[in-house]
Write a protein that holds these residues in place. Structure first.
Motif, PDB file in Angstrom:
ATOM      1  N   LEU A  21      28.098  84.673 -67.613  1.00 41.48           N
ATOM      2  CA  LEU A  21      27.147  84.734 -68.722  1.00 41.48           C
ATOM      3  C   LEU A  21      25.773  84.238 -68.295  1.00 41.48           C
ATOM      4  N   PHE A  22      25.751  83.112 -67.576  1.00 44.93           N
ATOM      5  CA  PHE A  22      24.467  82.551 -67.144  1.00 44.93           C
ATOM      6  C   PHE A  22      23.774  83.461 -66.140  1.00 44.93           C
ATOM      7  N   GLY A  23      24.555  84.034 -65.227  1.00 37.63           N
ATOM      8  CA  GLY A  23      23.964  84.932 -64.246  1.00 37.63           C
ATOM      9  C   GLY A  23      23.284  86.115 -64.905  1.00 37.63           C
ATOM     10  N   GLN A  24      23.927  86.694 -65.913  1.00 31.66           N
ATOM     11  CA  GLN A  24      23.325  87.826 -66.605  1.00 31.66           C
ATOM     12  C   GLN A  24      22.107  87.392 -67.418  1.00 31.66           C
ATOM     13  N   TYR A  25      22.192  86.210 -68.041  1.00 30.49           N
ATOM     14  CA  TYR A  25      21.028  85.692 -68.776  1.00 30.49           C
ATOM     15  C   TYR A  25      19.837  85.507 -67.832  1.00 30.49           C
ATOM     16  N   ARG A  26      20.086  84.926 -66.676  1.00 29.34           N
ATOM     17  CA  ARG A  26      19.004  84.686 -65.713  1.00 29.34           C
ATOM     18  C   ARG A  26      18.341  85.990 -65.288  1.00 29.34           C
ATOM     19  N   ARG A  27      19.151  87.017 -65.078  1.00 28.45           N
ATOM     20  CA  ARG A  27      18.586  88.301 -64.664  1.00 28.45           C
ATOM     21  C   ARG A  27      17.788  88.959 -65.787  1.00 28.45           C
ATOM     22  N   LEU A  28      18.300  88.901 -67.003  1.00 19.72           N
ATOM     23  CA  LEU A  28      17.629  89.558 -68.123  1.00 19.72           C
ATOM     24  C   LEU A  28      16.374  88.825 -68.566  1.00 19.72           C
ATOM     25  N   ALA A  29      16.458  87.490 -68.635  1.00 16.00           N
ATOM     26  CA  ALA A  29      15.322  86.696 -69.100  1.00 16.00           C
ATOM     27  C   ALA A  29      14.321  86.400 -67.988  1.00 16.00           C
ATOM     28  N   ASN A  30      14.738  86.640 -66.752  1.00 11.07           N
ATOM     29  CA  ASN A  30      13.889  86.376 -65.588  1.00 11.07           C
ATOM     30  C   ASN A  30      13.408  84.927 -65.572  1.00 11.07           C
ATOM     31  N   THR A  31      14.334  84.040 -65.864  1.00  9.78           N
ATOM     32  CA  THR A  31      14.007  82.613 -65.848  1.00  9.78           C
ATOM     33  C   THR A  31      15.266  81.821 -65.536  1.00  9.78           C
ATOM     34  N   PHE A  32      15.112  80.705 -64.875  1.00 10.28           N
ATOM     35  CA  PHE A  32      16.220  79.794 -64.597  1.00 10.28           C
ATOM     36  C   PHE A  32      16.012  78.575 -65.482  1.00 10.28           C
ATOM     37  N   SER A  33      16.856  78.438 -66.491  1.00  6.64           N
ATOM     38  CA  SER A  33      16.674  77.350 -67.447  1.00  6.64           C
ATOM     39  C   SER A  33      18.023  76.872 -67.942  1.00  6.64           C
ATOM     40  N   GLY A  34      17.999  75.809 -68.711  1.00  6.66           N
ATOM     41  CA  GLY A  34      19.231  75.255 -69.261  1.00  6.66           C
ATOM     42  C   GLY A  34      19.641  75.963 -70.530  1.00  6.66           C
ATOM     43  N   ALA A  35      19.721  77.292 -70.498  1.00  9.82           N
ATOM     44  CA  ALA A  35      20.038  78.072 -71.685  1.00  9.82           C
ATOM     45  C   ALA A  35      21.520  78.071 -72.021  1.00  9.82           C
ATOM     46  N   LEU A  36      22.373  77.646 -71.084  1.00  9.26           N
ATOM     47  CA  LEU A  36      23.799  77.462 -71.340  1.00  9.26           C
ATOM     48  C   LEU A  36      24.233  76.158 -70.690  1.00  9.26           C
ATOM     49  N   THR A  37      25.252  75.557 -71.236  1.00  7.19           N
ATOM     50  CA  THR A  37      25.853  74.378 -70.608  1.00  7.19           C
ATOM     51  C   THR A  37      27.296  74.683 -70.245  1.00  7.19           C
ATOM     52  N   GLY A  38      27.852  73.805 -69.407  1.00  5.51           N
ATOM     53  CA  GLY A  38      29.182  74.049 -68.870  1.00  5.51           C
ATOM     54  C   GLY A  38      29.136  74.828 -67.569  1.00  5.51           C
ATOM     55  N   LYS A  39      27.953  74.835 -66.950  1.00 10.19           N
ATOM     56  CA  LYS A  39      27.765  75.576 -65.705  1.00 10.19           C
ATOM     57  C   LYS A  39      28.398  74.838 -64.529  1.00 10.19           C
ATOM     58  N   ASP A  40      28.593  75.561 -63.427  1.00 12.22           N
ATOM     59  CA  ASP A  40      29.039  74.925 -62.196  1.00 12.22           C
ATOM     60  C   ASP A  40      27.979  73.933 -61.709  1.00 12.22           C
ATOM     61  N   ILE A  41      28.427  72.900 -61.033  1.00 12.00           N
ATOM     62  CA  ILE A  41      27.527  71.844 -60.572  1.00 12.00           C
ATOM     63  C   ILE A  41      26.476  72.395 -59.611  1.00 12.00           C
ATOM     64  N   GLU A  42      26.786  73.509 -58.926  1.00 16.44           N
ATOM     65  CA  GLU A  42      25.847  74.062 -57.943  1.00 16.44           C
ATOM     66  C   GLU A  42      24.616  74.674 -58.582  1.00 16.44           C
ATOM     67  N   PHE A  43      24.690  75.056 -59.850  1.00 12.09           N
ATOM     68  CA  PHE A  43      23.507  75.669 -60.460  1.00 12.09           C
ATOM     69  C   PHE A  43      23.223  75.096 -61.852  1.00 12.09           C
ATOM     70  N   GLY A  44      23.084  73.783 -61.890  1.00  9.18           N
ATOM     71  CA  GLY A  44      22.611  73.130 -63.112  1.00  9.18           C
ATOM     72  C   GLY A  44      23.671  72.527 -63.989  1.00  9.18           C
ATOM     73  N   GLY A  45      24.932  72.540 -63.539  1.00  5.38           N
ATOM     74  CA  GLY A  45      25.983  71.920 -64.326  1.00  5.38           C
ATOM     75  C   GLY A  45      25.971  70.409 -64.200  1.00  5.38           C
ATOM     76  N   SER A  46      26.879  69.777 -64.917  1.00 11.81           N
ATOM     77  CA  SER A  46      26.913  68.321 -64.958  1.00 11.81           C
ATOM     78  C   SER A  46      28.295  67.801 -64.598  1.00 11.81           C
ATOM     79  N   HIS A  47      28.328  66.678 -63.898  1.00 11.80           N
ATOM     80  CA  HIS A  47      29.583  65.954 -63.719  1.00 11.80           C
ATOM     81  C   HIS A  47      30.141  65.581 -65.094  1.00 11.80           C
ATOM     82  N   VAL A  48      31.450  65.484 -65.197  1.00  9.28           N
ATOM     83  CA  VAL A  48      32.180  65.011 -66.385  1.00  9.28           C
ATOM     84  C   VAL A  48      32.199  66.039 -67.525  1.00  9.28           C
TER      85      VAL A  48
END
Length: 450
Positions: A181-208
């Motif tokens: 979902l985040f990958g498609q959002y990034r491509r469509l919106a042409n921006t890298f932002s915190g528009a979703l949470t629960g991401k993998d730690i490698e691309f903006g996710g959070s421990h715990v």
């Protein structure tokens, strides 16, 4: 509540029911809140004049859309997608995305309604929303899951963003699905932002983040026990479900000395009278498999009895943690828990106890923590993930776990403060509703009519 207020509340519920026919889950959620807050609401003339309760019983908006996608054989499928943006008075809409055949407008409206007040209890600047689709991911390949997520996001991306609406995962939407979902959002919106949470730690996710709801549930439970001068050591804990929340709640409870005696699926219950070994919970916690298959794996390694078609609430326990789905624990289950001397019921799912069950808990003085309080760990960590994304930083696991504990302790204290204590009994259900409603209602009133 005096008779005049009761009549006014009954008229309000009648109004809600007339506007939301065939939406029983949503009506139940609104009625649940109204019953606890109406007495204090009736004393706040400014709230009444501004129709705050009526406004909060109607979502800001409901977005409905078609989701067309292609399976591995080249066949086209058409599903429905929704996003319910319930209330953004405190902050951006916040709430999960659920993929399940049972998803409909009523369920998403009730979840978004609950999310608004759950978010308010965290003290963080986030609102309430929920989304999903009637898509059934069972038996689908990884490529099909990816194509569906991309098709879903092709419409959803127009309505979300880090300062607008920040979805997360929910049933059948985990890290894999959030990644697509985040990958498609990034491509469509042409921006890298915190528009979703629960991401993998490698691309903006959070421990715990994955552990947060289950761990938060146990942190809240510890606070409830501490008021009785007790702890989790040797307590028998019955848990329903075997998904993310149930497994992480079991993991943390076992770490703190409890005996987790049940886990369940839609097909039955695994009961282990001596307690499911923590090492088996840890072993399966990262596995992606059907819940029944997962329970069979635990049973094969650790033993226990399988009860086909049964629920966890028939077994003797000290604590019950319903972590599966809405209205899973009914009046008969509540009577069974009371008969078996259960002391505490803390909800790990959203509205898992029926209205009849809650009345029985109150009548029998069984402490009952509603999901909007005890289930708030997940959205709390989502809020902390948003803060990390906004500051382009990553916080250490210990710091986040400590912050989660602090938030759950604060939610517990809010519940006690607004419920009061009568002969050693705290009505956590009432306290949570009043504390949450007061914050949301004050924000809605302060921002004028609209």
């Amino acid at each position: 509540m005096n008779s005049s207020n009761e009549r006014c509340m009954d008229n309000f519920i009648d109004w809600v029911e007339s506007r939301n026919a065939d939406e029983p889950e949503f009506i139940q959620a609104v009625r649940d809140l109204a019953c606890d807050v109406y007495a204090s609401y009736s004393e706040r003339k400014a709230w009444q004049s501004a129709k705050v309760l009526e406004r909060l019983s109607e979502p800001d908006r409901i977005i409905s859309f078609r989701v067309c996608w292609e399976d591995d054989r080249g066949d086209i499928h058409v599903n429905r997608g929704w996003r319910v943006q319930h209330c953004g008075a405190i902050g951006p809409y916040k709430g999960g995305i659920r993929f399940h055949p049972s998803v409909n407008t009523s369920i998403l409206k009730f979840l978004a309604f609950e999310q608004t007040f759950k978010s308010a209890l965290t003290g963080l600047p986030i609102g309430g929303g929920k989304g999903g689709s009637d898509f059934d991911p069972r038996g689908r390949s990884d490529r099909e899951i990816m194509r569906f997520c991309q098709a879903f996001m092709n419409e959803l991306y127009r309505h979300i963003g880090e300062n607008t609406d920040v979805p997360a995962g929910d049933i059948n939407v985990g890290r894999r699905e959030i990644g697509y979902l985040f990958g498609q959002y990034r491509r469509l919106a042409n921006t890298f932002s915190g528009a979703l949470t629960g991401k993998d730690i490698e691309f903006g996710g959070s421990h715990v983040r994955m552990e947060a709801t289950g761990y938060g549930l146990i942190y809240f439970l510890r606070c409830m026990l501490a008021r009785r001068d007790q702890d989790l050591e040797t307590q028998r804990v019955a848990i329903s479900g075997s998904g993310n929340v149930a497994l992480h709640a079991a993991q943390k409870a076992i770490d703190l000395g409890a005996r987790v005696i049940t886990l369940s699926s839609s097909k039955g219950v695994l009961h282990h009278s001596e307690g499911i070994p923590g090492k088996e919970i840890n072993r399966v916690i990262e596995l992606r498999m059907d819940s029944t298959e997962l329970l069979e794996k635990i049973r094969a390694a650790a033993g226990g009895d399988w009860h086909e078609g049964e629920k966890p609430w028939q077994f003797e326990c000290d604590i019950a943690l319903p972590c599966a789905t809405q209205n899973e624990l009914d009046g008969e289950d509540a009577k069974a828990l009371a008969q078996n001397q259960c002391l505490i019921v803390a909800e790990g799912a959203n509205m898992p106890c029926t209205e009849t069950a809650i009345e029985i808990f109150k009548d029998r003085k069984i402490l009952h923590a509603p999901g909007k309080a005890s289930n708030a760990g997940g959205v709390a960590l989502s809020g902390l993930e948003m803060a990390q994304n906004a500051s382009f930083s990553r916080w250490e696991q210990q710091r986040l776990d400590e912050k989660l504990l602090e938030i759950m302790q604060d939610i517990h204290n809010q519940c006690v403060k607004h419920a009061g204590e009568h002969d050693g009994y705290v009505d956590y259900h009432r306290g949570a509703n009043i504390a949450a409603f007061n914050r949301v209602a004050s924000a809605v009133l302060a921002q004028g009519i609209g």
